[in-house]
Scaffold this motif. Structure first.
Motif, short mmCIF file in Angstrom:
data_model
loop_
_atom_site.label_atom_id
_atom_site.label_comp_id
_atom_site.label_asym_id
_atom_site.label_seq_id
_atom_site.Cartn_x
_atom_site.Cartn_y
_atom_site.Cartn_z
N GLN A 95 -11.33 -44.15 -49.37
CA GLN A 95 -10.43 -43.03 -49.62
C GLN A 95 -11.19 -41.92 -50.34
OE1 GLN A 95 -7.60 -42.71 -48.37
NE2 GLN A 95 -6.39 -44.58 -48.34
N ALA A 96 -10.47 -40.90 -50.77
CA ALA A 96 -11.13 -39.73 -51.34
C ALA A 96 -11.86 -40.07 -52.65
CB ALA A 96 -10.11 -38.62 -51.56
N SER A 97 -11.15 -40.64 -53.60
CA SER A 97 -11.78 -40.94 -54.89
C SER A 97 -12.73 -42.13 -54.75
CB SER A 97 -10.72 -41.26 -55.95
OG SER A 97 -11.34 -41.85 -57.08
N PHE A 100 -11.26 -45.48 -56.09
CA PHE A 100 -10.06 -46.09 -55.52
C PHE A 100 -10.40 -47.40 -54.81
CE2 PHE A 100 -6.65 -46.66 -52.41
CZ PHE A 100 -5.54 -46.46 -53.21
N GLN A 124 -13.35 -29.80 -52.72
CA GLN A 124 -11.90 -29.79 -52.96
C GLN A 124 -11.23 -31.11 -52.59
OE1 GLN A 124 -13.37 -28.57 -50.34
NE2 GLN A 124 -12.06 -28.47 -48.54
N ILE A 125 -12.00 -32.08 -52.14
CA ILE A 125 -11.39 -33.37 -51.80
C ILE A 125 -12.08 -34.48 -52.62
CG2 ILE A 125 -10.67 -34.94 -49.96
CD1 ILE A 125 -11.07 -32.63 -47.98
N GLN A 128 -13.43 -33.42 -56.18
CA GLN A 128 -12.33 -33.13 -57.10
C GLN A 128 -11.57 -34.40 -57.49
OE1 GLN A 128 -9.86 -30.01 -55.53
NE2 GLN A 128 -8.68 -29.78 -57.40
N THR A 129 -11.27 -35.26 -56.52
CA THR A 129 -10.51 -36.46 -56.84
C THR A 129 -11.36 -37.46 -57.63
OG1 THR A 129 -11.05 -37.41 -54.69
CG2 THR A 129 -8.96 -36.26 -54.87
N ALA A 132 -11.45 -36.20 -61.16
CA ALA A 132 -10.18 -36.46 -61.85
C ALA A 132 -10.05 -37.93 -62.22
CB ALA A 132 -9.00 -36.04 -60.97
N ASP A 133 -10.40 -38.80 -61.27
CA ASP A 133 -10.29 -40.23 -61.51
C ASP A 133 -11.23 -40.66 -62.64
OD1 ASP A 133 -9.30 -42.76 -61.05
OD2 ASP A 133 -9.69 -42.73 -58.91
N TYR A 135 -12.29 -38.83 -65.10
CA TYR A 135 -11.71 -38.30 -66.34
C TYR A 135 -10.59 -39.21 -66.84
CZ TYR A 135 -9.00 -35.08 -69.26
OH TYR A 135 -8.29 -34.51 -70.28
N PHE A 136 -9.70 -39.61 -65.92
CA PHE A 136 -8.58 -40.48 -66.32
C PHE A 136 -9.08 -41.83 -66.81
CE2 PHE A 136 -5.77 -38.13 -63.12
CZ PHE A 136 -5.36 -37.23 -64.08
N TRP A 162 -10.32 -25.57 -60.89
CA TRP A 162 -9.39 -26.65 -61.27
C TRP A 162 -10.10 -27.66 -62.15
CZ3 TRP A 162 -9.05 -31.88 -60.82
CH2 TRP A 162 -7.79 -32.48 -60.93
N CYS A 167 -10.47 -31.13 -66.26
CA CYS A 167 -11.08 -32.45 -66.50
C CYS A 167 -12.60 -32.46 -66.60
CB CYS A 167 -10.65 -33.43 -65.41
SG CYS A 167 -11.13 -32.97 -63.76
N GLU B 186 -3.87 -41.42 -50.40
CA GLU B 186 -5.12 -40.70 -50.16
C GLU B 186 -6.22 -41.07 -51.15
OE1 GLU B 186 -5.21 -39.00 -47.52
OE2 GLU B 186 -3.08 -38.72 -47.07
N GLY B 187 -5.90 -41.92 -52.13
CA GLY B 187 -6.92 -42.28 -53.12
C GLY B 187 -7.31 -41.09 -53.97
N LEU B 188 -6.33 -40.44 -54.58
CA LEU B 188 -6.59 -39.20 -55.32
C LEU B 188 -6.94 -39.42 -56.79
CD1 LEU B 188 -3.75 -36.93 -53.89
CD2 LEU B 188 -6.07 -37.24 -53.04
N GLY B 189 -6.70 -40.63 -57.29
CA GLY B 189 -7.07 -40.91 -58.67
C GLY B 189 -5.95 -40.78 -59.68
N ARG B 193 -2.07 -43.12 -63.49
CA ARG B 193 -1.59 -42.23 -64.56
C ARG B 193 -0.15 -41.80 -64.35
NH1 ARG B 193 -5.13 -41.77 -68.87
NH2 ARG B 193 -4.04 -39.85 -69.38
N MET B 261 -3.91 -29.46 -57.44
CA MET B 261 -4.99 -29.92 -56.56
C MET B 261 -4.54 -29.92 -55.10
SD MET B 261 -6.59 -33.73 -56.28
CE MET B 261 -7.67 -33.78 -57.66
N LEU B 336 -5.18 -31.03 -47.91
CA LEU B 336 -6.26 -31.95 -48.21
C LEU B 336 -7.57 -31.51 -47.58
CD1 LEU B 336 -4.63 -35.47 -48.09
CD2 LEU B 336 -5.71 -34.37 -50.02
#
Lengths: 194, 337
Positions: A95-97, A100, A124-125, A128-129, A132-133, A135-136, A162, A167, B186-189, B193, B261, B336
């Motif tokens: 997936q994107a992150s 994940f 941007q995909i 970015q993800t 963010a992940d 950071y979280f 962003w 983040c 989509e596995g956005l993270g 949270r 995002m 996306l």
């Protein structure tokens, strides 16, 4: 143990060669990115390549005119040799992150990593993800502005804005290298999410 | 139970169907299931007026961080009944299952149906199971039809009852359900949270109505189309104007991040456990106090005001500037690529 890791995203032959336009954009960045990664390796920074592996049963995986790129048995799933070294680690993702449902978090923690530098495609995909992940999950996040790639510059700018707002620190590559050398990278990053 | 996957024969009405219904469905639902396996359920009602609603559930992914399609299917229909002022009592449960669906997953979903029904205090009185060929459905779809009763003295809640001077209350963080599921897809993270807000809220609505009576003019659950859609529907039905304060909207920091995002507006994102309550000025503080006393609605906020007008909705930003909140036409797709 390395305190800093670089996470590259999706710089794989199948994905880079989607179109001439994309290939041109990627290869306008790759030489400098390769040099950046070499410099960081010499500073004991861990380089992790996040390799997208598309699953044939995933209806949301992007197909190019009906063809599914970067599957587990596709030779083109490989990360560009320009940016790979023997000491690097590769993590498959679906997936994107990059975090994940992967071992990335465990690998980074086992290596003592606290700061991550995120590069690659698309800003941007996946960049970015993954930022963010990270950071979280409590990492300090940094994105070198010349090390990220989108076909449309506006997409990169929006994503960098962003990331900078929420983040991570967005810095020129030269600043990133200097701060890794000085051990001051974390000073410019926002505090990790609690 | 024979085998570990659903087969076409499980929906054919023969022995395997019977085995599935009695050995898996009824057993898992336990005391929540009060059906008699007849062609229709016969149930008592205590009052002269009932509420009936039906909804079909296609949830992707079927299982998410803090719930699954079973929880959504019960909570969604219970909430649809509750916001009309009715006391939810009975549900039906229909399942369309794709051949090859794991029976263990079905049990997990039915367990959620049972637990959510128990929490809401409703019974499952009838059901149906159909199995379709592999590829003709995506795992499992559910449909629940609900029946509720109106107790004497229940206020008449509807979209046409808003009056100038009323206040608009929102009972929880906007957009969490959407962001959680989108992030999982989509596995956005964001999925760890921001969790889904899915919950049955009938007890919450009952307590608010008991405390405020006719001071509550309308209750709506904020689902598909989000608060923006609800507000437009209310303004149009009552022929009034609504103005909400952007700064007052309860939105998690992470949800705001995710929405930005994705290039979507939080006000149009879906919830499955958030209400929009419209109450008169005299009842607002009581309603807020009651709502904040429930864990599901602890983040309740007064977000807007009703005024005389022609059905328009506006949002006021921190600088006092207002902009229209238009009705969303079609889906708000995430950007996306």
């Amino acid at each position: 143990m390395p305190k800093v890791a670089v996470l590259t995203n999706d710089l794989q032959y199948d994905l880079v060669n989607k179109s001439e336009e994309r290939r041109d954009v990627v290869y306008s960045v790759v030489p400098r990115l390769a040099e950046f990664l070499d410099t960081l390796r010499s500073l004991d920074v861990l380089v992790v390549h996040l390799q997208l592996i598309n699953r044939p049963e995933d209806p949301r995986a992007e197909r190019y005119d009906g063809w599914l790129p970067a599957t587990a048995d596709s030779p083109g799933r490989a990360v560009l040799t320009d940016i790979v070294a023997d000491v690097d680690v590769t993590v498959c993702k679906h997936q994107a992150s990059g975090f994940f449902e992967t071992d990335l978090d465990r690998i980074l923690r086992d290596a003592g990593v606290q700061d991550v530098i995120v590069v690659g495609m698309h800003t941007q995909i996946c960049v970015q993800t993954t930022a963010a992940d990270a950071y979280f999950r409590g990492y300090n996040v940094c994105v070198p502005q010349e090390g990220v790639i989108s076909e449309r510059p506006a997409d990169t700018q929006r994503a960098l804005d962003w990331i900078g707002s929420y983040c991570g620190a967005v810095l020129p590559m030269s600043d990133v290298v200097r701060r890794v050398k000085d051990g001051t990278l974390a000073e410019v990053m926002p505090a990790p999410a609690s | 139970m024979t085998g570990d996957k659903i087969t076409l024969d499980h929906g054919a009405g023969g022995g395997l169907s019977h085995e599935l219904i009695t050995g898996v469905v009824a057993t898992t639902l336990g005391a929540v299931y009060v059906g008699q396996m007849e062609d229709s359920a016969t149930v008592p009602v205590t009052t002269g007026r009932i509420a009936v609603t039906t909804d079909s559930f296609v949830v992707d992914p079927v299982f998410f961080g803090n719930g699954d399609i079973g929880k959504v299917a019960v909570a969604g229909t219970v909430n649809d009944l509750a916001v009309s002022g009715a006391r939810p009592m009975y549900l039906t449960l229909a399942m369309i299952i794709e051949e090859g669906f794991p029976i263990a997953d079905l049990v997990r979903i039915l367990t959620s149906v049972r637990d959510t029904a128990r929490a809401a205090g409703v019974s499952i009185v009838a059901g149906d199971t159909k199995v379709v060929h592999r590829g003709q459905a995506d795992g499992i779809y559910l449909n629940t039809t609900g029946v509720g009763v109106f107790e004497p003295g229940t206020p008449d809640l509807n979209s046409r009852s808003l009056k100038p001077g009323d206040r608009v209350i929102v009972t929880g963080h906007l957009g969490d359900h959407s962001v959680h599921l989108l992030s999982l897809r989509e596995g956005l993270g964001f999925e760890k949270r921001v969790l889904s807000d899915c919950a049955p809220l009938n007890h919450v609505v009952a307590d608010v109505l008991a405390a405020c009576g006719n001071g509550v003019h309308c209750v709506r659950d904020v689902t598909r189309g989000g608060l923006g859609t609800v507000l437009n529907e209310l303004a149009s039905a009552s022929t009034v104007d609504l103005c909400v304060d952007a700064e007052a909207l309860p939105v998690r920091h992470e949800t705001k991040m995710a929405a930005e995002m994705l290039g979507v507006d939080v006000i149009y994102l879906a919830n499955e456990g958030v209400l929009c309550v419209v109450a008169d000025e005299a009842s607002v503080s009581t309603a807020v106090e009651v709502l904040r006393g429930h864990p599901e609605t602890a983040h309740t906020a007064v977000v807007g005001t009703v005024s005389a007008g022609g059905g328009h909705v506006r949002m006021r930003d921190a600088n006092g500037r207002t902009s229209p909140v238009d009705l969303l036409y079609g889906a708000q797709l995430p950007r996306l690529c």
